[in-house]
Motif scaffolding. Sequence first.
Motif, mmCIF file in Angstrom:
data_model
loop_
_atom_site.group_PDB
_atom_site.id
_atom_site.type_symbol
_atom_site.label_atom_id
_atom_site.label_comp_id
_atom_site.label_asym_id
_atom_site.label_seq_id
_atom_site.Cartn_x
_atom_site.Cartn_y
_atom_site.Cartn_z
ATOM 1 N N GLN A 128 -75.035 36.759 -9.041
ATOM 2 C CA GLN A 128 -76.374 36.049 -9.390
ATOM 3 C C GLN A 128 -76.792 36.055 -10.885
ATOM 4 O O GLN A 128 -76.865 35.129 -11.451
ATOM 5 C CB GLN A 128 -77.484 36.744 -8.367
ATOM 6 C CG GLN A 128 -77.374 36.644 -7.052
ATOM 7 C CD GLN A 128 -78.415 35.152 -6.876
ATOM 8 O OE1 GLN A 128 -79.309 34.911 -7.299
ATOM 9 N NE2 GLN A 128 -77.891 34.452 -5.480
ATOM 10 N N THR A 131 -74.432 33.909 -12.761
ATOM 11 C CA THR A 131 -74.802 32.505 -12.909
ATOM 12 C C THR A 131 -76.045 32.136 -13.517
ATOM 13 O O THR A 131 -76.360 31.374 -14.186
ATOM 14 C CB THR A 131 -75.158 32.020 -11.210
ATOM 15 O OG1 THR A 131 -73.782 32.356 -10.498
ATOM 16 C CG2 THR A 131 -75.716 30.964 -10.898
ATOM 17 N N LEU A 135 -76.929 29.617 -16.743
ATOM 18 C CA LEU A 135 -78.114 28.529 -16.779
ATOM 19 C C LEU A 135 -79.198 29.057 -17.923
ATOM 20 O O LEU A 135 -79.603 27.655 -18.314
ATOM 21 C CB LEU A 135 -78.713 28.648 -15.342
ATOM 22 C CG LEU A 135 -77.673 28.216 -14.112
ATOM 23 C CD1 LEU A 135 -78.297 28.387 -12.911
ATOM 24 C CD2 LEU A 135 -77.346 26.669 -14.199
ATOM 25 N N GLN A 140 -73.568 25.283 -17.545
ATOM 26 C CA GLN A 140 -73.423 25.064 -16.067
ATOM 27 C C GLN A 140 -72.324 25.723 -15.644
ATOM 28 O O GLN A 140 -71.225 25.675 -15.953
ATOM 29 C CB GLN A 140 -73.123 23.698 -15.972
ATOM 30 C CG GLN A 140 -72.782 23.344 -14.369
ATOM 31 C CD GLN A 140 -73.902 23.373 -13.538
ATOM 32 O OE1 GLN A 140 -75.001 22.835 -13.657
ATOM 33 N NE2 GLN A 140 -73.855 24.130 -12.438
ATOM 34 N N LEU A 142 -69.223 26.763 -13.137
ATOM 35 C CA LEU A 142 -68.468 26.326 -12.084
ATOM 36 C C LEU A 142 -67.618 27.463 -11.441
ATOM 37 O O LEU A 142 -66.851 27.897 -12.107
ATOM 38 C CB LEU A 142 -67.529 25.116 -12.860
ATOM 39 C CG LEU A 142 -66.387 24.568 -11.863
ATOM 40 C CD1 LEU A 142 -66.816 24.124 -10.551
ATOM 41 C CD2 LEU A 142 -65.602 23.761 -12.514
ATOM 42 N N TRP A 143 -67.783 27.775 -10.260
ATOM 43 C CA TRP A 143 -67.169 28.994 -9.621
ATOM 44 C C TRP A 143 -65.989 28.223 -9.013
ATOM 45 O O TRP A 143 -66.210 27.469 -8.093
ATOM 46 C CB TRP A 143 -67.996 29.601 -8.749
ATOM 47 C CG TRP A 143 -69.106 30.259 -9.466
ATOM 48 C CD1 TRP A 143 -70.367 30.088 -9.946
ATOM 49 C CD2 TRP A 143 -69.004 31.814 -9.826
ATOM 50 N NE1 TRP A 143 -71.030 31.324 -10.217
ATOM 51 C CE2 TRP A 143 -70.263 32.233 -10.398
ATOM 52 C CE3 TRP A 143 -68.332 32.877 -9.691
ATOM 53 C CZ2 TRP A 143 -70.547 33.453 -10.983
ATOM 54 C CZ3 TRP A 143 -68.222 34.048 -10.214
ATOM 55 C CH2 TRP A 143 -69.573 34.622 -10.778
ATOM 56 N N PHE A 167 -70.990 30.613 -3.120
ATOM 57 C CA PHE A 167 -70.607 29.899 -4.014
ATOM 58 C C PHE A 167 -70.606 28.324 -3.688
ATOM 59 O O PHE A 167 -69.752 27.434 -4.313
ATOM 60 C CB PHE A 167 -69.047 30.326 -4.489
ATOM 61 C CG PHE A 167 -68.766 31.569 -4.743
ATOM 62 C CD1 PHE A 167 -69.118 32.010 -6.139
ATOM 63 C CD2 PHE A 167 -68.648 32.845 -3.956
ATOM 64 C CE1 PHE A 167 -69.332 33.194 -6.535
ATOM 65 C CE2 PHE A 167 -68.604 34.025 -4.380
ATOM 66 C CZ PHE A 167 -68.911 34.025 -5.825
ATOM 67 N N GLN A 169 -71.920 25.070 -4.005
ATOM 68 C CA GLN A 169 -72.348 24.491 -5.238
ATOM 69 C C GLN A 169 -72.506 22.950 -4.811
ATOM 70 O O GLN A 169 -71.941 22.057 -4.286
ATOM 71 C CB GLN A 169 -71.368 24.359 -6.504
ATOM 72 C CG GLN A 169 -71.093 25.878 -6.676
ATOM 73 C CD GLN A 169 -69.488 26.018 -7.418
ATOM 74 O OE1 GLN A 169 -69.386 25.877 -8.730
ATOM 75 N NE2 GLN A 169 -68.708 26.583 -6.798
ATOM 76 N N TYR A 171 -73.618 19.393 -7.496
ATOM 77 C CA TYR A 171 -73.934 19.076 -8.596
ATOM 78 C C TYR A 171 -74.847 17.704 -8.681
ATOM 79 O O TYR A 171 -75.346 17.306 -9.504
ATOM 80 C CB TYR A 171 -72.725 18.637 -9.250
ATOM 81 C CG TYR A 171 -71.749 20.111 -9.659
ATOM 82 C CD1 TYR A 171 -72.161 20.822 -10.382
ATOM 83 C CD2 TYR A 171 -70.950 20.396 -8.648
ATOM 84 C CE1 TYR A 171 -71.639 22.100 -10.803
ATOM 85 C CE2 TYR A 171 -70.380 21.635 -9.005
ATOM 86 C CZ TYR A 171 -70.442 22.625 -9.863
ATOM 87 O OH TYR A 171 -70.134 23.827 -9.958
ATOM 88 N N LEU A 330 -77.181 27.200 -7.998
ATOM 89 C CA LEU A 330 -76.255 26.258 -7.871
ATOM 90 C C LEU A 330 -76.478 25.090 -7.037
ATOM 91 O O LEU A 330 -75.358 24.077 -6.917
ATOM 92 C CB LEU A 330 -74.683 26.985 -7.216
ATOM 93 C CG LEU A 330 -74.328 28.015 -8.185
ATOM 94 C CD1 LEU A 330 -73.214 28.888 -7.745
ATOM 95 C CD2 LEU A 330 -73.794 27.930 -9.461
ATOM 96 N N LYS A 332 -78.599 21.775 -6.202
ATOM 97 C CA LYS A 332 -79.556 20.902 -6.803
ATOM 98 C C LYS A 332 -80.439 20.279 -6.139
ATOM 99 O O LYS A 332 -81.808 20.096 -6.450
ATOM 100 C CB LYS A 332 -78.853 19.577 -7.526
ATOM 101 C CG LYS A 332 -78.021 19.873 -8.789
ATOM 102 C CD LYS A 332 -78.862 19.661 -9.939
ATOM 103 C CE LYS A 332 -78.286 20.184 -11.017
ATOM 104 N NZ LYS A 332 -77.024 19.870 -11.541
#
Length: 405
Positions: A128, A131, A135, A140, A142-143, A167, A169, A171, A330, A332
């Motif tokens: 956390q 990440t 941000l 950005q 990317l894991w 993880f 995610q 976008y 992560l 949107k």
Amino acid sequence: MLQAKLNNGKLITLFQYSKMEIEKLRANQQFFCPTCNEKVIIKAGSKTIAHFAHRSITDCQSSDGGEGVYHEQGKLLLYRWLQAQGLNASLEEYIPSIKQRPDIFLRIGKKKIAIEYQCARIPTVNVQSRTKGYLSGGIQPLWILGANLFQRIGRNLLKVDHFTLQFLQQYSRDYLPVMYFFDPHSNIFLTASNLYQTDKNRMIGILNMEKLKQIHFKNIFKISRIQPNLLINEWKKAKYKFRIYHPKRIYGKEQLWYKWLYYKGTHREQLPSIIYLPVPSQYRMVTPPWDWQSRICLGIIDPLPLEGAFSLSTCRYQLQRSISTESLPLIKSPGDPILEYLMILCSLNLIQQLSKYQFVKKREIIHYTHMEDALIGDNKLMDEILKNFKTKYEHDSHLIRYTKY
Ligand SMILES: [Zn+2]
């Protein structure tokens, strides 16, 4: 890590040296971790990629990805893959503004991307904070997970847990969340997309495997949508398993749910088919879909007379302990699983939406007395949902085409 500091403060990266040169370095130099300045040692074998590791167990951030050969090799392969595409990538670069050192830092135009190749299970708070750090610096994250954390349990089924679920995610709001994995041994890049959580440890999705060199970086974000048939077929299987499942031991939250059902005068085998339906934002809930969905159906809708009204906030209030309080930086989309569920019930004409937050009951909920009827009913209902999904799917893909061109 692939880089270390020398006595004179200079950085050294091992993979460009031959085996003999590395032996010479090992004999004549001392190496230090660029992050914590502790002494680190060279790890090199005949088949492995030369890298550095801390001498003892450490809480240094540089060892968070896992310092093993697997992790180092994967990181290097990913880095070379990006470089081969002419992308501006750097390895283990320190970003002073946020005091973080991503495995790979990528600059594409004005866009900054921090790639973290994560093979080791580290505490949730570390994930956390990293990440959020990225941000906050306008980067950005990317894991990409090590394939050692990838567990396929069916053609379209992925096993997940509390650690790997972090993880997820997303976008673009138009698509369901994805998870990425990479295996340096086989050079295979795995994309798990369109993920729908069926229970605590399983997700339905499209699992795509490709050789790393056959894909372009930008293409890992181009994801096609799951076919409604595929999703519903998988969900039918999950629903069937749920219906016939006989737990040996029940404890914790599950036990509370069983007690609640008993109090409502029903059993798992007799539950209405509208309980346990696929909602995209299930990952925002801490209880499985059948638990919270039954509380809406049996606790709120069922006792109402026809034309009786209820609100979204009533549902939210009832389910407050089911809604996750963890932030999902992560992701949107602001997806609301409860609203998504109510919208499916609307599409089945069981309830009707009066206004944004108000609903009214339109039909009585069907309860079963025999398991056989329940199984038939489940399939019928899923077919009806499939029909609705197909219409929506065609509508949505039209919308996307429309907005793109
Ligand atoms: Zn260190």
